[in-house]
Each structure stands twice: as C-alpha cells, then as structure tokens.
Design a protein around this motif. Structure first.
Motif, PDB file in Angstrom:
ATOM      1  N   VAL A 196       0.836  -1.198   0.000  1.00 54.22           N
ATOM      2  CA  VAL A 196       0.000   0.000   0.000  1.00 54.22           C
ATOM      3  C   VAL A 196       0.871   1.247   0.000  1.00 54.22           C
ATOM      4  N   HIS A 197       0.389   2.290  -0.664  1.00 57.51           N
ATOM      5  CA  HIS A 197       0.987   3.615  -0.551  1.00 57.51           C
ATOM      6  C   HIS A 197      -0.100   4.586  -0.105  1.00 57.51           C
ATOM      7  N   VAL A 198       0.233   5.466   0.852  1.00 60.41           N
ATOM      8  CA  VAL A 198      -0.721   6.446   1.368  1.00 60.41           C
ATOM      9  C   VAL A 198      -0.708   7.675   0.466  1.00 60.41           C
ATOM     10  N   LYS A 199      -1.840   7.941  -0.178  1.00 61.86           N
ATOM     11  CA  LYS A 199      -1.967   9.163  -0.984  1.00 61.86           C
ATOM     12  C   LYS A 199      -2.379  10.331  -0.097  1.00 61.86           C
ATOM     13  N   ASP A 200      -3.390  10.113   0.734  1.00 56.85           N
ATOM     14  CA  ASP A 200      -3.757  11.063   1.781  1.00 56.85           C
ATOM     15  C   ASP A 200      -4.458  10.264   2.872  1.00 56.85           C
ATOM     16  N   GLU A 201      -4.971  10.937   3.895  1.00 56.98           N
ATOM     17  CA  GLU A 201      -5.489  10.216   5.052  1.00 56.98           C
ATOM     18  C   GLU A 201      -6.675   9.319   4.731  1.00 56.98           C
ATOM     19  N   GLN A 202      -7.357   9.570   3.624  1.00 60.26           N
ATOM     20  CA  GLN A 202      -8.520   8.761   3.283  1.00 60.26           C
ATOM     21  C   GLN A 202      -8.407   8.083   1.920  1.00 60.26           C
ATOM     22  N   THR A 203      -7.246   8.189   1.282  1.00 61.19           N
ATOM     23  CA  THR A 203      -7.063   7.595  -0.043  1.00 61.19           C
ATOM     24  C   THR A 203      -5.767   6.804  -0.088  1.00 61.19           C
ATOM     25  N   PHE A 204      -5.848   5.576  -0.579  1.00 57.42           N
ATOM     26  CA  PHE A 204      -4.702   4.679  -0.598  1.00 57.42           C
ATOM     27  C   PHE A 204      -4.625   3.994  -1.966  1.00 57.42           C
ATOM     28  N   VAL A 205      -3.401   3.703  -2.398  1.00 59.01           N
ATOM     29  CA  VAL A 205      -3.175   2.934  -3.614  1.00 59.01           C
ATOM     30  C   VAL A 205      -2.612   1.581  -3.187  1.00 59.01           C
ATOM     31  N   ALA A 206      -3.161   0.492  -3.699  1.00 59.93           N
ATOM     32  CA  ALA A 206      -2.788  -0.833  -3.207  1.00 59.93           C
ATOM     33  C   ALA A 206      -2.497  -1.791  -4.348  1.00 59.93           C
ATOM     34  N   CYS A 235      -4.820   1.316  14.530  1.00 60.13           N
ATOM     35  CA  CYS A 235      -3.664   2.214  14.665  1.00 60.13           C
ATOM     36  C   CYS A 235      -4.056   3.625  15.085  1.00 60.13           C
ATOM     37  N   GLY A 236      -5.353   3.902  15.199  1.00 59.02           N
ATOM     38  CA  GLY A 236      -5.803   5.247  15.529  1.00 59.02           C
ATOM     39  C   GLY A 236      -5.719   6.221  14.366  1.00 59.02           C
ATOM     40  N   TRP A 237      -5.737   5.694  13.140  1.00 55.55           N
ATOM     41  CA  TRP A 237      -5.651   6.538  11.942  1.00 55.55           C
ATOM     42  C   TRP A 237      -6.895   7.428  11.842  1.00 55.55           C
ATOM     43  N   ARG A 238      -6.715   8.651  11.384  1.00 55.02           N
ATOM     44  CA  ARG A 238      -7.837   9.581  11.243  1.00 55.02           C
ATOM     45  C   ARG A 238      -8.574   9.298   9.923  1.00 55.02           C
ATOM     46  N   HIS A 239      -9.414   8.287   9.957  1.00 58.75           N
ATOM     47  CA  HIS A 239     -10.063   7.813   8.730  1.00 58.75           C
ATOM     48  C   HIS A 239     -11.316   8.590   8.365  1.00 58.75           C
ATOM     49  N   GLY A 240     -11.902   9.311   9.321  1.00 61.22           N
ATOM     50  CA  GLY A 240     -13.079  10.108   9.030  1.00 61.22           C
ATOM     51  C   GLY A 240     -14.307   9.307   8.645  1.00 61.22           C
ATOM     52  N   GLY A 241     -14.304   8.003   8.931  1.00 64.08           N
ATOM     53  CA  GLY A 241     -15.475   7.177   8.670  1.00 64.08           C
ATOM     54  C   GLY A 241     -15.551   6.582   7.286  1.00 64.08           C
ATOM     55  N   ARG A 242     -14.632   6.970   6.375  1.00 61.76           N
ATOM     56  CA  ARG A 242     -14.664   6.390   5.027  1.00 61.76           C
ATOM     57  C   ARG A 242     -13.286   6.448   4.399  1.00 61.76           C
ATOM     58  N   LEU A 243     -13.009   5.459   3.565  1.00 62.46           N
ATOM     59  CA  LEU A 243     -11.729   5.331   2.880  1.00 62.46           C
ATOM     60  C   LEU A 243     -11.982   4.987   1.418  1.00 62.46           C
ATOM     61  N   THR A 244     -11.033   5.368   0.566  1.00 63.20           N
ATOM     62  CA  THR A 244     -11.041   4.935  -0.823  1.00 63.20           C
ATOM     63  C   THR A 244      -9.726   4.223  -1.105  1.00 63.20           C
ATOM     64  N   SER A 255      -9.375   0.000 -10.515  1.00 61.97           N
ATOM     65  CA  SER A 255     -10.462  -0.433  -9.643  1.00 61.97           C
ATOM     66  C   SER A 255     -10.572   0.529  -8.469  1.00 61.97           C
ATOM     67  N   VAL A 256     -11.790   0.706  -7.969  1.00 64.62           N
ATOM     68  CA  VAL A 256     -12.033   1.602  -6.849  1.00 64.62           C
ATOM     69  C   VAL A 256     -12.859   0.864  -5.795  1.00 64.62           C
ATOM     70  N   ILE A 257     -12.333   0.828  -4.581  1.00 64.77           N
ATOM     71  CA  ILE A 257     -13.003   0.171  -3.454  1.00 64.77           C
ATOM     72  C   ILE A 257     -13.343   1.245  -2.428  1.00 64.77           C
ATOM     73  N   ALA A 258     -14.613   1.366  -2.090  1.00 65.18           N
ATOM     74  CA  ALA A 258     -15.061   2.330  -1.084  1.00 65.18           C
ATOM     75  C   ALA A 258     -15.345   1.590   0.216  1.00 65.18           C
ATOM     76  N   VAL A 259     -14.814   2.118   1.325  1.00 63.12           N
ATOM     77  CA  VAL A 259     -14.986   1.475   2.624  1.00 63.12           C
ATOM     78  C   VAL A 259     -15.566   2.489   3.606  1.00 63.12           C
ATOM     79  N   ARG A 260     -16.566   2.065   4.341  1.00 60.31           N
ATOM     80  CA  ARG A 260     -17.115   2.877   5.423  1.00 60.31           C
ATOM     81  C   ARG A 260     -16.942   2.118   6.732  1.00 60.31           C
ATOM     82  N   LEU A 261     -16.549   2.854   7.772  1.00 59.85           N
ATOM     83  CA  LEU A 261     -16.262   2.202   9.044  1.00 59.85           C
ATOM     84  C   LEU A 261     -16.571   3.128  10.199  1.00 59.85           C
TER      85      LEU A 261
END
Length: 282
Positions: A196-206, A235-244, A255-261
């Motif tokens: 994985v690479h972190v693009k920003d706090e809510q967006t990741f490339v995998a 890990c206490g990451w500031r995910h804001g309730g959703r990730l891409t 491909s795009v995967i949307a996650v809500r947590l």
C-alpha cells in the motif's frame, strides 16, 4: 454449472476484478467446484446454494484456481449483483465457512453497485518471520516502508500481511517470484500480501499479491481492503469514517473500493463498489 462472469470494483465501466458466480440449486461436491474455478481461471469463483427456505439466505464457498479461500470480497460484490438481478433488491444473508455476512446491490447512475458487510476485523504487528519473508519476497528493505504504519497481519474473514510503502514508484515496480510467493504465503497461512501507498489520510493505492491461489496479482481485493480498514482503525488513523482504495492501476485494470467504518474496534466494515458484466470477448 452456469458460470456468470462479473467484474467487481470497476471504474467508469472498465477495469475491476473479474469473478465467477455460480448460483446452485443444490450443494456441489468440493472437487467439482475446484475444477470449475480452475477452468474459469479468475482469482476467485463464488458458489452459492440456498440455505433454508426462500432466496434471502445462501451458503457460499469461494475457490481460486488452486485453493479454497474463506472469504473473497470482490466475488461477494459480484454475487450480490447476480442475486439482485435474479431475485430483486434487498439484503442477502451469506453463510461462509467461518463467518456470516450480508450483501446487497442497487442500481446507480453509473450502473449497478453492491455493498458487503465484512466479518469482524482484527490486526496485530507482523512477526519477525512474517516481516522478513514478506520484505525479501519483493526485494524490499525497512527503508522502503512508511514508518507511520508498520508491517502487520490483518484480518477480516481472511489473513493478509500488509506492507505500507513510502514511495509510490516502489509500489508501481512490485515484482516477485510466483513459486516463492506461494511458498511464503502458505507457510504463514496468508491469502495475500498487500502493498500500500498512502496518498492522503482517506485515499490509498494498493497492490495484492495472491500467489497462494496461483494468481500473481488481484486487480481489486475487497477482503484485504476490509482488513486494512480495520488495521487503520486499530492504529488510531484519522479515517473520518470512510476510505477509498485504488487498486489495479499498475496492471491496467483500474479499480475503486469504497470502505465505510466506525470507530468501534473490531466491528465489521462496509465495502462497496461498482460492478459490470464481462463481455464474451474479454
């Protein structure tokens, strides 16, 4: 068996991860499901048979070309679309080998989309052997890692090791020996190794290596995405309730995967994506 071919987590009606879906009238033999999955050749094929009365509860098993896996996210998304097409909108209960989950599908402006609710999540730091073997497989060193998110073993229905890389170019150059990857993943009981690479706090490339199933790489991996979301939460990451999670870009299958947590440790997460029926020529 009548195999439907559906790509999950597609983007702009392209890309996504192809899955086979078989809706059965009665349970099939394991050997027959394994044979069909190998013939289909996709990273996974889902086999679903009614579980009780009605059409809202199903017993589901997932097979790669070389093995049975306990949970597969993209094949579940594809299955949700197939169930919706045959039986209509609503929530379907799925009984897996080791968990119980749900999936539903609905039309959107961009086509059909489906959402699964994952098994519970958990994570722990990778052991020294897991870290060593995963890094060596891809020719990586500790200096290649993003020190905000250390190597971990993550779970949401299936086990994965995740390595978070500091450099996007290093992710793009992922390469490994399939036989050695198969040996390492089976040695440690892993379904995939996730880079994985972190693009920003809510967006990741995998990218997900899936040598355990005889497939070099998955274009989109919903099970690992769910597990990774749980790991970020732990890990206490500031995910804001959703990730891409963007996946498949480096192999020509965006491909795009949307996650809500939520912030509830260990709780299931919601994984969503667009689906498309695969044309006969693909």
């Amino acid at each position: 068996m009548d195999v439907q071919r559906i790509a999950a987590f597609s983007h702009d009606n392209a890309g996504g991860n192809p899955a086979g879906v078989v809706l059965l009238d009665a349970p099939a033999r394991r050997a027959d499901m394994a044979r069909v999955a190998a013939e289909v050749g996709y990273s996974e094929t889902a086999f679903a048979v009614p579980d009780g009365d009605g059409d809202r509860s199903w017993r589901v098993r997932y097979f790669s070309p070389e093995s049975e896996v306990p949970f597969c996210g993209h094949a579940t998304i594809a299955l949700g679309a197939a169930l919706d097409a045959r039986y209509g909108a609503g929530t379907y209960r799925l009984l897996l080998n080791e968990a119980e989950i749900t999936v539903d599908a609905e039309p959107t402006g961009a086509g059909m989309a489906a959402t699964l609710v994952s098994p519970p999540t958990r994570s722990r730091p990778a052991t020294e052997a897991e870290r060593r073997d995963a890094l060596a497989l891809f020719g990586l060193s500790f200096s290649d890692l993003d020190d905000r998110l250390p190597p971990a073993r993550i779970h949401a229905g299936a086990d994965h090791v995740v390595l978070v890389l500091a450099d996007r170019a290093r992710l793009a150059s992922m390469n490994y020996d399939l036989d050695e990857g198969r040996r390492i993943m089976r040695l440690h009981g892993l379904v995939t190794i996730m880079l994985v690479h972190v693009k920003d706090e809510q967006t990741f490339v995998a990218r997900n290596a899936f040598a355990s199933g005889g497939v070099p790489e998955d274009p989109a991996t919903g099970a690992a995405a769910a597990a990774f979301a749980g790991y970020l939460r732990d890990c206490g990451w500031r995910h804001g309730g959703r990730l891409t999670i963007r996946q498949g870009e480096d192999m020509g299958a965006p491909s795009v995967i949307a996650v809500r947590l939520t912030d509830i440790a260990g709780s299931p997460v919601r994984v969503s994506g667009q689906v498309r029926v695969i044309a006969a020529a693909e």
